[in-house]
Design a protein around this motif. Structure first.
Motif, PDB file in Angstrom:
ATOM      1  N   LYS A  55       2.224  13.507   8.944  1.00  0.00           N
ATOM      2  CA  LYS A  55       2.642  12.474   9.462  1.00  0.00           C
ATOM      3  C   LYS A  55       1.367  11.355   9.664  1.00  0.00           C
ATOM      4  O   LYS A  55       1.888  10.132   9.314  1.00  0.00           O
ATOM      5  N   ILE A  56       0.323  11.850   9.742  1.00  0.00           N
ATOM      6  CA  ILE A  56      -0.939  10.798   9.757  1.00  0.00           C
ATOM      7  C   ILE A  56      -1.139  10.311   8.667  1.00  0.00           C
ATOM      8  O   ILE A  56      -1.411   8.934   8.391  1.00  0.00           O
ATOM      9  N   ILE A  57      -0.940  10.949   7.342  1.00  0.00           N
ATOM     10  CA  ILE A  57      -1.205  10.261   6.012  1.00  0.00           C
ATOM     11  C   ILE A  57      -0.074   9.331   5.822  1.00  0.00           C
ATOM     12  O   ILE A  57       0.046   8.132   5.173  1.00  0.00           O
ATOM     13  N   GLY A  58       1.337   9.916   6.156  1.00  0.00           N
ATOM     14  CA  GLY A  58       2.282   8.813   5.912  1.00  0.00           C
ATOM     15  C   GLY A  58       2.445   7.899   6.721  1.00  0.00           C
ATOM     16  O   GLY A  58       2.790   6.752   6.112  1.00  0.00           O
ATOM     17  N   ASP A  59       1.815   7.696   7.776  1.00  0.00           N
ATOM     18  CA  ASP A  59       1.821   6.688   8.605  1.00  0.00           C
ATOM     19  C   ASP A  59       0.660   5.681   8.000  1.00  0.00           C
ATOM     20  O   ASP A  59       0.407   4.531   8.151  1.00  0.00           O
ATOM     21  N   LEU A  60      -0.429   6.189   7.558  1.00  0.00           N
ATOM     22  CA  LEU A  60      -1.401   5.292   6.794  1.00  0.00           C
ATOM     23  C   LEU A  60      -0.773   4.352   5.868  1.00  0.00           C
ATOM     24  O   LEU A  60      -1.163   3.228   5.438  1.00  0.00           O
ATOM     25  N   TYR A  61      -0.107   5.313   4.949  1.00  0.00           N
ATOM     26  CA  TYR A  61       0.734   4.416   3.896  1.00  0.00           C
ATOM     27  C   TYR A  61       1.523   3.663   4.147  1.00  0.00           C
ATOM     28  O   TYR A  61       1.767   2.343   3.559  1.00  0.00           O
ATOM     29  N   SER A  62       2.383   3.794   5.300  1.00  0.00           N
ATOM     30  CA  SER A  62       3.400   2.975   5.847  1.00  0.00           C
ATOM     31  C   SER A  62       2.713   1.696   6.343  1.00  0.00           C
ATOM     32  O   SER A  62       3.359   0.719   6.363  1.00  0.00           O
ATOM     33  N   SER A  63       1.220   1.729   6.787  1.00  0.00           N
ATOM     34  CA  SER A  63       0.396   0.594   7.178  1.00  0.00           C
ATOM     35  C   SER A  63      -0.047   0.085   5.737  1.00  0.00           C
ATOM     36  O   SER A  63      -0.955  -1.175   6.240  1.00  0.00           O
ATOM     37  N   GLY A  64       0.120   0.176   4.642  1.00  0.00           N
ATOM     38  CA  GLY A  64      -0.245  -0.498   3.452  1.00  0.00           C
ATOM     39  C   GLY A  64      -1.371   0.086   2.840  1.00  0.00           C
ATOM     40  O   GLY A  64      -1.957  -0.454   1.857  1.00  0.00           O
ATOM     41  N   ALA A  65      -2.031   1.349   3.122  1.00  0.00           N
ATOM     42  CA  ALA A  65      -3.162   1.859   2.451  1.00  0.00           C
ATOM     43  C   ALA A  65      -2.878   1.922   0.998  1.00  0.00           C
ATOM     44  O   ALA A  65      -1.663   2.495   0.412  1.00  0.00           O
TER      45      ALA A  65
END
Length: 330
Positions: free
Chosen positions: A53-63
């Protein structure tokens, strides 16, 4: 002879060269698993589904790309490995490896190809470790890259230089930051130039040549300041940013001593990566010891000759001071 005291003085001089006015990095952001994160997700270490979830959220924020300095050598006790495996398959994530004693199997160890040119013998210069501790197989195979996060402190216990390439059981292993750089550049492998005096340079084909010392080490530039945020808080805009995930929660990780004070392990990797990107590290060429020995020979010869003249003590003192300061000016 190179006494400990002399080596320590040299290292302190390099500290003065490297520590300058802080510079804000516009490329790298630190995502901290902090006390706030533990309050949100519970006891550490988290189930693997939390990391996914943490990694997915980072990519959802544009990482743009995420580097994770947290090691996963054992299967999840909550049996949620599959969720993280799917995230690694979906997004480019660089995982970490570390050196260890040979009490665990390293059959899952992932190695990136290295093409070596030159007439040098790599085993004579590269750090050689008995074993490399890696992640579980499904993470190793699906990660975009895997690199070693271990550091080599200097004789005074401070981390200034980090080897970019190491060996274990006659195989090559890149550092975590080199893997990050390779994934960012989109290259499949590395090139290493090793001659009879040691490692001269490393290169990722789509990136500039990286000059190293004979042991593949580079000095870290500790002047960078990074935007940071706590995992669990609202994410800043990460559009195209390199995000490095690490732990800052009290009692979970040990800070690393550096010339600019204690640093968390993922902060060390961020500084090293930014140094490699900018190419602004102090460089010591492999021929420097030959110049040092040559200068020492000339100094000794001059001392013998000048000692026969009047006021020789003044001349001798001037020679010694000049010899000590000459490498600094070079």
């Amino acid at each position: 002879a190179d006494p400990t005291f002399v080596e320590a003085v040299k290292l302190k001089f390099y500290d003065q060269l490297m520590i300058q006015k802080p510079v804000r990095s516009d490329q790298i952001v630190l995502a901290n698993i902090s006390e706030k994160t533990l309050e949100k997700y519970g006891q550490y270490p988290f189930p693997r589904e939390v990391y996914s979830k943490i990694i997915g959220d980072l990519y959802s924020s544009g990482a743009g790309v995420v580097g994770n300095t947290i090691l996963f050598p054992e299967k999840d006790r909550f049996k949620t490995d599959d969720s993280l495996s799917k995230i690694l398959e979906k997004y480019p994530v660089v995982l970490s490896q570390t050196v260890a004693d040979c009490n665990r199997s390293n059959s899952n160890t992932r190695r990136t190809g290295v093409a070596v040119v030159g007439d040098g013998k790599s085993t004579d210069f590269l750090p050689n470790y008995p074993c490399v501790l890696d992640n579980i197989p499904e993470f190793q195979t699906k990660a975009a890259g895997v690199g070693i996060t271990s550091t080599l402190p200097e004789i005074d216990g401070v981390v200034r230089r980090v080897p970019l390439l190491a060996m274990s059981q006659r195989e090559y292993y890149p550092s975590f930051s080199m893997e990050m750089l390779r994934v960012i550049a989109g290259d499949p492998s590395y090139q290493a130039k090793i001659n009879q005096t040691g490692v001269e340079a490393l290169r990722i084909p789509q990136f500039n040549t990286i000059k190293t010392d004979e042991y593949s080490r580079v000095f870290i530039n500790w002047n960078y300041k990074f935007k940071e945020f706590d995992v669990g808080d609202v994410h800043p805009d990460l559009s195209g940013k390199i995000v490095i995930l690490g732990v800052t929660a009290a009692g979970v990780t040990n800070p690393v001593p550096s010339p600019s004070g204690s640093q968390y392990p993922h902060t060390v990797q961020a500084n090293l990566l930014q140094t490699l990107i900018n190419g602004d590290s102090v460089s010591i060429p492999n021929w420097a010891p030959l110049v040092d020995f040559g200068g020492l020979f000339v100094l000794c010869l001059a001392l013998i000759i000048i000692s026969r003249f009047r006021f020789s003590i003044i001349y001798i003192a001037g020679l010694i001071i000049g010899y000590l300061y000459l490498p600094f000016y070079l």
